[in-house]
Design a protein around this motif. Structure first.
Motif, short mmCIF file in Angstrom:
data_model
loop_
_atom_site.label_atom_id
_atom_site.label_comp_id
_atom_site.label_asym_id
_atom_site.label_seq_id
_atom_site.Cartn_x
_atom_site.Cartn_y
_atom_site.Cartn_z
N UNK A 1 89.62 7.27 -13.67
CA UNK A 1 90.86 7.15 -14.42
C UNK A 1 91.71 6.02 -13.86
N UNK A 2 91.89 4.97 -14.66
CA UNK A 2 92.63 3.79 -14.19
C UNK A 2 94.08 4.14 -13.90
N UNK A 3 94.67 5.03 -14.70
CA UNK A 3 96.09 5.36 -14.48
C UNK A 3 96.25 6.14 -13.18
N UNK A 4 95.31 7.03 -12.90
CA UNK A 4 95.40 7.81 -11.66
C UNK A 4 95.26 6.89 -10.45
N UNK A 5 94.34 5.92 -10.55
CA UNK A 5 94.14 4.96 -9.45
C UNK A 5 95.41 4.14 -9.24
N UNK A 6 95.98 3.63 -10.33
CA UNK A 6 97.17 2.77 -10.21
C UNK A 6 98.33 3.55 -9.58
N UNK A 7 98.50 4.80 -10.01
CA UNK A 7 99.59 5.61 -9.46
C UNK A 7 99.37 5.88 -7.97
N UNK A 8 98.12 6.17 -7.61
CA UNK A 8 97.82 6.45 -6.20
C UNK A 8 98.05 5.21 -5.33
N UNK A 9 97.69 4.04 -5.86
CA UNK A 9 97.89 2.80 -5.09
C UNK A 9 99.37 2.48 -4.94
N UNK B 1 88.19 9.09 3.39
CA UNK B 1 86.97 9.33 2.60
C UNK B 1 86.13 10.42 3.26
N UNK B 2 86.03 10.36 4.59
CA UNK B 2 85.25 11.35 5.32
C UNK B 2 85.84 12.75 5.14
N UNK B 3 87.15 12.85 5.26
CA UNK B 3 87.82 14.15 5.10
C UNK B 3 87.63 14.67 3.68
N UNK B 4 87.61 13.75 2.71
CA UNK B 4 87.41 14.16 1.32
C UNK B 4 85.98 14.68 1.11
N UNK C 1 98.64 8.92 5.83
CA UNK C 1 97.37 9.62 5.59
C UNK C 1 97.34 10.43 4.29
N UNK C 2 98.36 11.25 3.97
CA UNK C 2 98.27 12.03 2.73
C UNK C 2 98.12 11.14 1.49
N UNK C 3 98.75 9.96 1.51
CA UNK C 3 98.69 9.06 0.37
C UNK C 3 97.32 8.37 0.29
N UNK C 4 96.76 8.08 1.46
CA UNK C 4 95.42 7.48 1.48
C UNK C 4 94.40 8.49 0.97
N UNK C 5 94.60 9.76 1.35
CA UNK C 5 93.69 10.81 0.87
C UNK C 5 93.74 10.92 -0.66
#
Lengths: 137, 538
Positions: free
Chosen positions: B483-491, B156-159, B505-509
């Motif tokens: 966006x619920x779909x973007x969140x679900x895909x990222x998770x 979150x900080x890096x973002x 880390x890249x996936x958490x970002x």
């Protein structure tokens, strides 16, 4: 021989600072009591169930995070629901003066703030449990 | 004169340091047999750095004055940060609330009663944006006290830095990210030790490659000490934790001199003045030898132990709270004479609550008086060469070495933790200390001696439940907006990365950029890693 006093010491809430609760548990054990320590992050439901199963006379709650006004009322409510009103509940931790009266009104027998001595706590439990055991005297 | 409880005029008993090391009546050269100035001391700024990591120390650069702060919502804490920077504070240090530390969102059932109480509530990137509004992350160094969810909070900080247009390579700061001391002492862990260590290593690796000026870990003795350990245990367990992190990062394939210069440390500044100074000096010396001889480091910066210090919260009393200012001053002076790189001074009201603005200002002024008025900053290691201090430094080292050897014999710190070894050692020390206070063998002014009838009332910071309400509303709005779909895909991607061996880390970002919440991301990790319960030892 008298049956030793049975005490459940518990650490509700999310806080993991368990220095105090461990010191108290040891002190009560050294004073001859049977002590059950629940471990960390116990919900009020878990605490009351453990108290029921272990058939304790005393529950000690250690709370340092400021969440006491959310946690203690729930514990008291559950004890009442299960007809365990006779269990002595004491609270220790960082409890501001202005919250002490409120907790006592809910039925908490004593609140021990920072600096309370182990001796005070041991004596309070002994005298309260003895009184309860011999109401007529 | 009023007598201290338990004090008598009988024959003097053995004097010991706060950690129980017996002390002779007086010290001279005879106590330093076997002392080798080149091997044990060296010059300031030179191996083994016993006298400090810089040749000129504070004449070159003062320590960073960094007050740990956070309460209620990101909005309120942001106001406190802007105030502290205005008052001359030179770095920020974020305190998170318990739900955040445990990877729960503010609206999770486990968070009831805890939101914003012990720190600031951060549940999503949106909260992090608010926290650093108006604070240029390219210029201000930020320390974040977060452990189990550290990679997510750091993402979150890096973002936020990205949003501010600040290149990651310019970011200065420190992530605590020290999970071992959580199992040992502070107990804010989520996952079992091995997956947790993998996440720690992910952060160290990612920082080495992409955020090179950021300290990806602060190997912490502070909490070990607060849990009741002795100074020796604090020193030993912390350095042994450091060894464990080096071993894991080496196993990841990094070379020691690539990452070791960015390992940082965090120690307590407790009451026993000389013992604390000896502890810092011994820590530097021991780490220098460990890095050079155990790990073959060649880069001098890998051998230099840099540390933050915080005065001892557990030494503060609820009784006669103004005495806490004096305690804190002495402890801070020990940290400065011990060569700290940054310092937090506790506020007088911290036995009651998080500090009020008035109290934290006084705590900051305490550091400023030491820095600008006392004259102790004139020379490096001004107490070096004192017979007592050099002897005590050797004692700290020898006793800490014994512990490190014992843990090495167990195989690893994780193995020691699983056997409850450090936990039991600390519990014993803390119980022995409490007994000594009760018996009047240890004097605590205002508590078991020199008591007053009535304490001066002090102003206390109150945190009501409005923080929790505001957080719940913000989170509800966020969950609707994103966006619920973007969140679900990222998770899903986080889950797959956690199952595999890639750096997470890249996936958490990606997940935080999609405004997945802290709780959702930690739940994804819980799905893969499971959670940890300690076997409770008394």
């Amino acid at each position: 021989m008298e049956r030793p006093i049975r005490v459940l010491v518990a650490k509700p809430g999310l806080d993991g600072h368990d220095r105090g609760v461990k010191v108290i548990a040891r002190a009560l054990r050294d004073a001859g009591m049977e002590v059950i320590y629940t471990g960390l992050r116990q919900t009020p439901e878990m605490i009351v169930n453990a108290a029921l199963q272990e058939d304790v006379q005393v529950i000690g709650l250690s709370i340092l995070s400021g969440a006491h006004n959310a946690i203690v009322p729930r514990v008291m409510e559950l004890l009442k629901e299960k007809g365990m009103d006779d269990v002595l509940v004491i609270v220790g931790g960082i409890i501001p003066d202005e919250d002490v009266a409120h907790l006592k009104k809910l039925g908490v027998a004593a609140v021990f703030q920072p600096g309370a001595s182990l001796e005070q706590i041991v004596n309070f439990i002994r005298s309260s449990v003895q009184q309860a055991a011999s109401p007529g005297l | 004169m009023k007598k201290a409880a338990g004090a008598t005029d009988a024959a003097p008993k053995v004097v010991t340091t706060l950690s129980g090391i017996p002390v002779a009546p007086v010290y001279g050269p005879e106590h330093l047999t076997g002392f080798d100035s080149a091997r044990d001391l060296g010059e300031p700024g030179a191996f083994p750095y016993t006298r400090g990591i810089h040749r000129t120390m504070y004449q070159g650069k003062l320590w960073t004055m960094r007050q740990f702060a956070g309460f209620a919502t990101a909005e309120e804490t942001n106001r406190r940060y802007l105030y502290l920077l205005e008052q001359g504070q030179t770095g920020l240090s974020v305190a998170f609330d318990l739900p955040t530390l445990m990877g729960f969102d503010s609206d999770h059932p486990a968070s009831v009663g805890e939101v914003g109480k012990c720190g600031v509530a951060i549940s999503s990137l949106e909260d992090m944006e608010t926290l650093f509004r108006g604070i240029p992350l390219g210029d201000v160094s930020v320390s974040m006290t977060i452990n189990s969810p550290a990679p997510v909070i750091w993402a979150m900080y890096l973002a936020v830095a990205e949003q501010q247009g600040v290149e990651w390579s310019r970011l200065n700061g420190t992530l605590q990210n020290d999970i071992l001391k959580e199992y040992i002492a502070q107990k804010e862990y989520i996952f079992p030790p091995r997956p947790s260590m993998r996440l720690v290593t992910d952060v160290i690796e990612f920082a080495t490659r992409h955020v090179p000026r950021f300290n990806p870990i602060s190997i912490s003795g502070y909490h070990i000490r607060e849990a009741g350990s002795t100074a020796v245990q604090e020193l030993a367990f912390t350095l042994r934790d450091g060894i464990e992190y080096v071993e894991w990062t080496l196993a990841r394939g990094l070379a020691v001199d690539e990452f070791a210069p960015r390992l940082s440390f965090f120690f307590n500044a407790h009451n026993d003045f000389f013992e604390e100074i000896a502890k810092y000096r011994a820590a530097r010396k021991m780490w220098a030898y460990i890095m050079r001889d155990r790990f073959g480091a060649r880069n001098e910066r890998s051998m230099k132990l840099r540390f933050h210090a915080q005065t001892a919260g557990c030494s503060l009393t609820w009784q006669q709270p103004y005495n806490n200012v004096v305690r804190t001053t002495l402890q801070a002076l020990a940290a400065v004479l011990g060569g700290c790189q940054s310092l937090h001074t506790n506020s007088l009201d911290e036995a009651y609550a998080l500090p009020s603005e008035h109290a934290v200002t006084l705590a900051l002024r305490t550091q400023q008086v030491i820095a600008y008025e006392s004259g102790v900053t004139a020379v490096p290691d001004p107490l070096g060469g004192s017979y007592y201090l050099e002897w005590l430094t050797q004692q700290m080292e020898a006793r800490a070495q014994d512990y490190i050897r014992r843990i090495d014999e167990m195989g690893s710190m994780i193995a020691a933790i699983e056997q409850n070894y450090p936990q039991r050692e600390i519990a014993q020390a803390s119980y022995a200390y409490q007994r000594a206070v009760e018996a009047g063998e240890r004097i605590v002014v205002g508590l078991n001696a020199f008591r007053s009838e009535r304490d001066e009332p002090i102003e206390i910071l109150q945190i009501d439940d409005s923080a929790a309400r505001k957080q719940q509303e913000r989170l509800a709005a966020l969950r609707k907006r994103r966006s619920a779909t973007r969140v679900a895909a990222a998770l899903d991607a986080v889950r797959r990365a956690a199952e595999g061996r890639e750096n997470t880390m890249p996936y958490l970002l990606d997940a935080v950029r999609a405004y997945a919440t802290l709780g959702e991301i930690c739940d994804a990790l819980r799905d893969v890693f499971g959670t940890y319960q300690e076997s409770s030892v008394l």
